[in-house]
Design a protein around this motif. Structure first.
Motif, short mmCIF file in Angstrom:
data_model
loop_
_atom_site.label_atom_id
_atom_site.label_comp_id
_atom_site.label_asym_id
_atom_site.label_seq_id
_atom_site.Cartn_x
_atom_site.Cartn_y
_atom_site.Cartn_z
N LYS A 110 40.46 -57.04 94.93
CA LYS A 110 39.09 -57.34 94.57
C LYS A 110 38.17 -56.90 95.69
O LYS A 110 38.48 -57.06 96.86
N LYS A 111 37.03 -56.37 95.28
CA LYS A 111 36.03 -56.05 96.28
C LYS A 111 35.05 -57.21 96.31
O LYS A 111 34.36 -57.49 95.34
N VAL A 112 35.04 -57.89 97.41
CA VAL A 112 34.20 -59.07 97.55
C VAL A 112 33.18 -58.81 98.64
O VAL A 112 33.52 -58.38 99.74
N LYS A 113 31.94 -59.04 98.29
CA LYS A 113 30.89 -58.90 99.28
C LYS A 113 30.61 -60.29 99.84
O LYS A 113 30.25 -61.20 99.11
N ILE A 114 30.80 -60.43 101.11
CA ILE A 114 30.61 -61.72 101.75
C ILE A 114 29.16 -61.82 102.20
O ILE A 114 28.66 -60.97 102.92
N LYS A 115 28.51 -62.87 101.71
CA LYS A 115 27.12 -63.08 102.06
C LYS A 115 27.01 -64.07 103.20
O LYS A 115 27.79 -65.01 103.29
N GLY A 116 26.01 -63.84 104.02
CA GLY A 116 25.74 -64.77 105.10
C GLY A 116 24.99 -65.98 104.59
O GLY A 116 24.62 -66.09 103.41
N MET A 117 24.73 -66.93 105.45
CA MET A 117 24.07 -68.18 105.08
C MET A 117 22.67 -67.93 104.53
O MET A 117 22.28 -68.51 103.53
N ARG A 118 21.90 -67.05 105.18
CA ARG A 118 20.53 -66.78 104.73
C ARG A 118 20.52 -66.11 103.37
O ARG A 118 19.70 -66.43 102.51
N ALA A 119 21.43 -65.16 103.15
CA ALA A 119 21.49 -64.46 101.86
C ALA A 119 21.86 -65.44 100.75
O ALA A 119 21.31 -65.38 99.64
N ARG A 120 22.77 -66.36 101.02
CA ARG A 120 23.14 -67.36 100.01
C ARG A 120 21.97 -68.28 99.71
O ARG A 120 21.73 -68.65 98.56
N GLN A 121 21.23 -68.65 100.74
CA GLN A 121 20.08 -69.54 100.55
C GLN A 121 19.00 -68.85 99.72
O GLN A 121 18.42 -69.46 98.82
N LYS A 122 18.73 -67.57 100.00
CA LYS A 122 17.73 -66.82 99.23
C LYS A 122 18.15 -66.71 97.77
O LYS A 122 17.33 -66.84 96.87
N ALA A 123 19.44 -66.44 97.54
CA ALA A 123 19.94 -66.32 96.17
C ALA A 123 19.81 -67.66 95.45
O ALA A 123 19.45 -67.71 94.27
N LYS A 124 20.05 -68.74 96.14
CA LYS A 124 19.94 -70.07 95.54
C LYS A 124 18.50 -70.37 95.19
O LYS A 124 18.19 -70.89 94.11
N GLU A 125 17.58 -70.03 96.10
CA GLU A 125 16.16 -70.27 95.84
C GLU A 125 15.66 -69.41 94.70
O GLU A 125 14.87 -69.87 93.87
N ALA A 126 16.09 -68.16 94.62
CA ALA A 126 15.65 -67.27 93.55
C ALA A 126 16.18 -67.76 92.20
O ALA A 126 15.50 -67.63 91.18
N LYS A 127 17.34 -68.31 92.20
CA LYS A 127 17.95 -68.80 90.96
C LYS A 127 17.22 -70.04 90.44
O LYS A 127 17.02 -70.20 89.24
N SER A 128 16.83 -70.89 91.35
CA SER A 128 16.20 -72.15 90.93
C SER A 128 14.68 -72.12 91.07
O SER A 128 14.06 -73.16 91.12
N ALA A 129 14.10 -70.92 91.12
CA ALA A 129 12.65 -70.83 91.27
C ALA A 129 11.95 -71.27 89.98
O ALA A 129 12.27 -70.83 88.89
N LYS A 130 10.99 -72.16 90.12
CA LYS A 130 10.23 -72.66 88.98
C LYS A 130 8.78 -72.25 89.21
O LYS A 130 8.33 -72.06 90.33
N PRO A 131 8.05 -72.13 88.15
CA PRO A 131 6.63 -71.78 88.33
C PRO A 131 5.92 -72.90 89.12
O PRO A 131 6.24 -74.06 88.99
N ASP A 132 4.97 -72.45 89.94
CA ASP A 132 4.22 -73.42 90.74
C ASP A 132 3.33 -74.27 89.85
O ASP A 132 2.66 -73.79 88.95
N ARG A 133 3.35 -75.55 90.07
CA ARG A 133 2.45 -76.46 89.38
C ARG A 133 1.93 -77.45 90.39
O ARG A 133 2.59 -77.76 91.39
N PRO A 134 0.80 -77.94 90.14
CA PRO A 134 0.20 -78.85 91.11
C PRO A 134 1.02 -80.13 91.21
O PRO A 134 1.54 -80.65 90.23
N ARG A 135 1.04 -80.66 92.40
CA ARG A 135 1.77 -81.90 92.66
C ARG A 135 0.80 -83.06 92.53
O ARG A 135 -0.37 -82.97 92.84
N LYS A 136 1.35 -84.17 92.12
CA LYS A 136 0.56 -85.39 92.04
C LYS A 136 0.50 -86.04 93.41
O LYS A 136 1.47 -86.07 94.12
N LYS A 137 -0.71 -86.56 93.69
CA LYS A 137 -0.86 -87.23 94.98
C LYS A 137 -1.11 -88.68 94.81
O LYS A 137 -1.53 -89.26 93.96
#
Length: 137
Positions: A110-137
């Protein structure tokens, strides 16, 4: 093999434990194959003969094994046989070729590309990105 060489291998074999055991079945083709493989990897092995159940004497077993595997009998003491055979890279390679290398699926890597910590974090953030909505205060 000279007596000095034999003495050297006897000294080397002293701390070894027997890895092959011969019992009431005696010597079979499978046992010879196991001993042959063990000699290829270790060069020096001990074989235990269970004196109560074995059909023959340890010396007879040692001579038969040495003849079939091309090994030298270093010593036979009681029920313990010490065998030596120098590892031959050509013979080992030929055995591996004869046995085959398994299925194509097992040998394909198998050809496996090993990602570093930052690359994994970016991929996680891109996957769970939601549209910006205002927060309640």
């Amino acid at each position: 093999m000279t007596s000095k060489e034999r003495a050297y291998w006897r000294a080397k074999a002293n701390p070894l434990e027997p890895i092959i055991h011969i019992g009431k079945e005696g010597i079979s083709d499978n046992l010879i194959t196991q001993i042959d493989d063990a000699l290829d990897t270790r060069e020096l092995i001990k074989v235990r003969v269970h004196l109560d159940t074995a059909p023959d004497k340890p010396r007879a077993f040692a001579d038969e094994i040495a003849e079939k595997t091309g090994a030298d009998v270093i010593q036979v003491i009681g029920g313990v046989i010490v065998l030596y055979r120098m590892a031959d890279a050509l013979r080992i390679a030929e055995k591996k070729k004869k046995r085959g290398s398994g299925t194509a699926k097992a040998t394909a890597k198998k050809k496996v590309k090993i990602k570093g910590m930052r690359a994994r974090q970016k991929a996680k953030e891109a996957k769970s990105a939601k549209p910006d909505r205002p927060r309640k205060k």
